[in-house]
Design an enzyme around this catalytic site. Structure first.
Site, PDB file in Angstrom:
ATOM      1  N   CYS A  55      36.326  39.904  36.719  1.00 25.37           N
ATOM      2  CA  CYS A  55      35.910  38.722  37.490  1.00 25.37           C
ATOM      3  C   CYS A  55      37.141  37.919  37.901  1.00 25.37           C
ATOM      4  O   CYS A  55      37.652  37.118  37.108  1.00 25.37           O
ATOM      5  CB  CYS A  55      34.957  37.860  36.676  1.00 25.37           C
ATOM      6  SG  CYS A  55      34.423  36.366  37.562  1.00 25.37           S
TER       7      CYS A  55
ATOM      8  N   CYS B  23      36.716  34.076  37.656  1.00 21.71           N
ATOM      9  CA  CYS B  23      36.679  33.526  36.300  1.00 21.71           C
ATOM     10  C   CYS B  23      38.061  33.552  35.660  1.00 21.71           C
ATOM     11  O   CYS B  23      38.512  32.551  35.084  1.00 21.71           O
ATOM     12  CB  CYS B  23      35.717  34.337  35.422  1.00 21.71           C
ATOM     13  SG  CYS B  23      34.004  34.348  36.000  1.00 21.71           S
ATOM     14  N   ASP B  24      38.721  34.699  35.728  1.00 20.90           N
ATOM     15  CA  ASP B  24      39.924  34.925  34.931  1.00 20.90           C
ATOM     16  C   ASP B  24      41.223  34.757  35.702  1.00 20.90           C
ATOM     17  O   ASP B  24      42.301  34.710  35.103  1.00 20.90           O
ATOM     18  CB  ASP B  24      39.879  36.336  34.326  1.00 20.90           C
ATOM     19  CG  ASP B  24      38.645  36.540  33.453  1.00 20.90           C
ATOM     20  OD1 ASP B  24      38.173  35.546  32.887  1.00 20.90           O
ATOM     21  OD2 ASP B  24      38.158  37.671  33.357  1.00 20.90           O
TER      22      ASP B  24
END
Length: 513
Positions: free
Chosen positions: A340, A343-344
């Protein structure tokens, strides 16, 4: 800190407070420290029930502890809870101030009876759309049980802490100092992990349910559409879902959902669930189906041992990210290997990363990451990119994206703690090559969640459920929809349409049998 529109909206929410809430601050002169102080002071002006105090004993600076003076519950935000986490802050204020928690009474009772002291630490990035679901679930638990404490930690504000704990994916949760989970996890699954008797109690409750007319397995767009269409036909409808919303909950921007110019995954999921709950649909969340069989009725066995019975079944189990399946990938998942980028990505600020895959998702990931990291290398197996031309043009115009074609990834390398590089083979020359980097984002498509159905319904060689024009599988009375099927296009709107088709097919089957 807050603009007037946001203040007015928040003021209306804070009118629901019934008991005093204390915002206990630990701040310094840093930019983030002063932002957090300004945020707390702004909030305090919006309600007479909110007071700001100092917290000299705080473990992290800057941080803000939200304390219920009536219940003694504590919820801490380390960093500035804006972005996607602003909603988490608002809910923490409401729950701490005595506003009723919208959760089933049995769940609230289960939380209140959890034994011992539990200290949860949740590492997030403010751009992560998956993180608020986890933060809010844990904060809800802490708002009910004063023996449970939660700490939301912005990884960008505490990079040394993130590095020392080898955190390279969010959300990552620690419980009493030991890693508890990584990635999305629902309230139900959190309780299943900390409450040893949860599974047996759930199984006992589920086993007592009446037989369904339609049992939907999966709570993504296809499952939601199937449930709504079935309920509108007056059928006794149930939904079994590991996580309502499925992969859509992790989707950032949605701009091709017809009639909705732009939305976000979590917002769409919330609307889907609200629509399903508008009807008398029995949603059984945090439950995993492991076996499908047929006797007088269809029987679906769950991981906790419960067996649900139904006259028809609709399989809408969706799909998950496809893995590279090379040495080192599993070993370094969450320690440099990620799936992701939204997200990361912030955890790799200023570092060199690779994106595996040259389709739309891969090139979009590269473009997004290029604004955060030092450099992005795209490795594409094919001799050409499969992404839309406008995306390719954008990526090629950016100065820190390299695109390598005919690249077969062969191994993820690391130092035992984190990723240090990736090996690949040039498919034209056969030459082995290496790229030194800190992160690898895998974007090579989807794998249907159908392993548990092998030998039960007919699947393609890719594991997709084969359906006819009515959505029916090779087992009469069992239907399927969405990304788990052999539909050639995996899109939200197509999944919803196939869910409706499967539901109408199931209704037609019922009235004819």
């Amino acid at each position: 800190m807050l603009d007037n529109n946001l203040k007015n909206t928040l003021r209306s929410y804070l009118q629901n407070l019934k008991t005093p809430v204390e915002l206990s601050l630990a701040v310094d002169q840093s930019e983030k420290g002063q932002e957090l102080k300004a945020l707390a002071l702004d909030i305090a002006t919006l309600s007479d029930l909110i007071v700001v105090t100092d917290n000299p004993a705080a473990k992290r600076i800057p941080s803000m502890l939200v304390r219920s003076q009536a219940k003694g519950t504590e919820i801490t935000f380390a960093g500035v809870p804006m972005g996607h986490e602003f909603t988490s802050l608002v809910l923490a204020l409401l729950h701490s101030g005595g506003h009723p928690i919208k959760e089933e009474a049995a769940v609230l009772e289960q939380i209140a009876l959890l034994p011992g002291e539990l200290n949860f630490e949740i590492y997030v990035s403010l751009s992560c759309q998956t993180c608020p679901e986890v933060v809010q679930a844990l904060n809800l638990i802490a708002a009910v049980n004063p023996n449970i404490k939660t700490n939301m930690i912005d990884g960008a504000v505490f990079p040394d802490e993130v590095s020392s704990r080898n955190i390279m994916a969010v959300p990552t949760v620690f419980l009493n100092g030991e890693q508890f989970s990584q990635g999305a996890i629902s309230l139900g699954n959190i309780l299943n992990k900390v409450d040893a008797n949860a599974a047996s109690r759930q199984a006992e409750i589920l086993a007592k349910k009446d037989n369904f007319d339609v049992l939907v397995i999966g709570g993504g767009p296809a499952g939601a559409a199937a449930a709504i269409y079935s309920a509108r036909k007056g059928l006794n409808t149930g939904v079994v879902a590991e996580r309502f919303g499925g992969q859509v909950a992790d989707t950032v921007g949605i701009e091709n959902f017809i009639s909705v110019k732009e939305t976000e995954g979590p917002k769409l999921v919330a609307n889907l669930e609200a629509h399903v709950r508008h009807y008398e649909v029995d949603i059984m969340n945090s439950q995993k189906a492991i076996k499908l069989s047929q006797n007088e009725l269809f029987e679906v066995e769950l991981a906790n041992g419960a067996v649900l019975k139904s006259k028809t079944v609709i399989l809408s189990t969706g799909a998950r990210w496809r893995e590279m399946n090379v040495p080192g990938e599993k070993e370094y998942r969450g320690r440099g290997v990620a799936y992701c980028p939204h997200c990361d990505g912030p955890l790799f600020k200023g570092k060199r990363v690779a994106v595996i895959g040259g389709g739309n998702s891969g090139i979009e990931a590269a473009i997004d990451l290029a604004g955060i990291v030092e450099h992005v290398t795209v490795l594409e197996f094919d001799s050409k990119l499969r992404a839309d031309a406008v995306l390719v043009k954008k990526a090629q115009s950016m100065g820190n994206i390299d695109i390598i074609l005919n690249a077969q990834s062969t191994e993820v390398l690391g130092d035992g703690n984190k990723v240090t590089g990736i090996n690949y083979t040039d498919r034209v020359t056969g030459e082995a090559k290496h790229v030194a980097l800190a992160g690898i984002f895998v974007q090579i498509g989807l794998v249907p969640n159908t392993e548990w159905l092998r030998g039960t319904v007919e699947l393609t060689n890719r594991g997709e459920i084969i359906v006819d024009a009515h959505g029916q599988t090779s087992m009469k009375g069992v239907f399927a929809a969405g990304d788990a099927t052999n539909s050639p296009f995996k899109q939200i709107i197509i999944a919803m349409g196939s869910g409706a088709t499967a539901s109408l097919g199931a209704f037609d089957y019922l009235i004819r049998n």
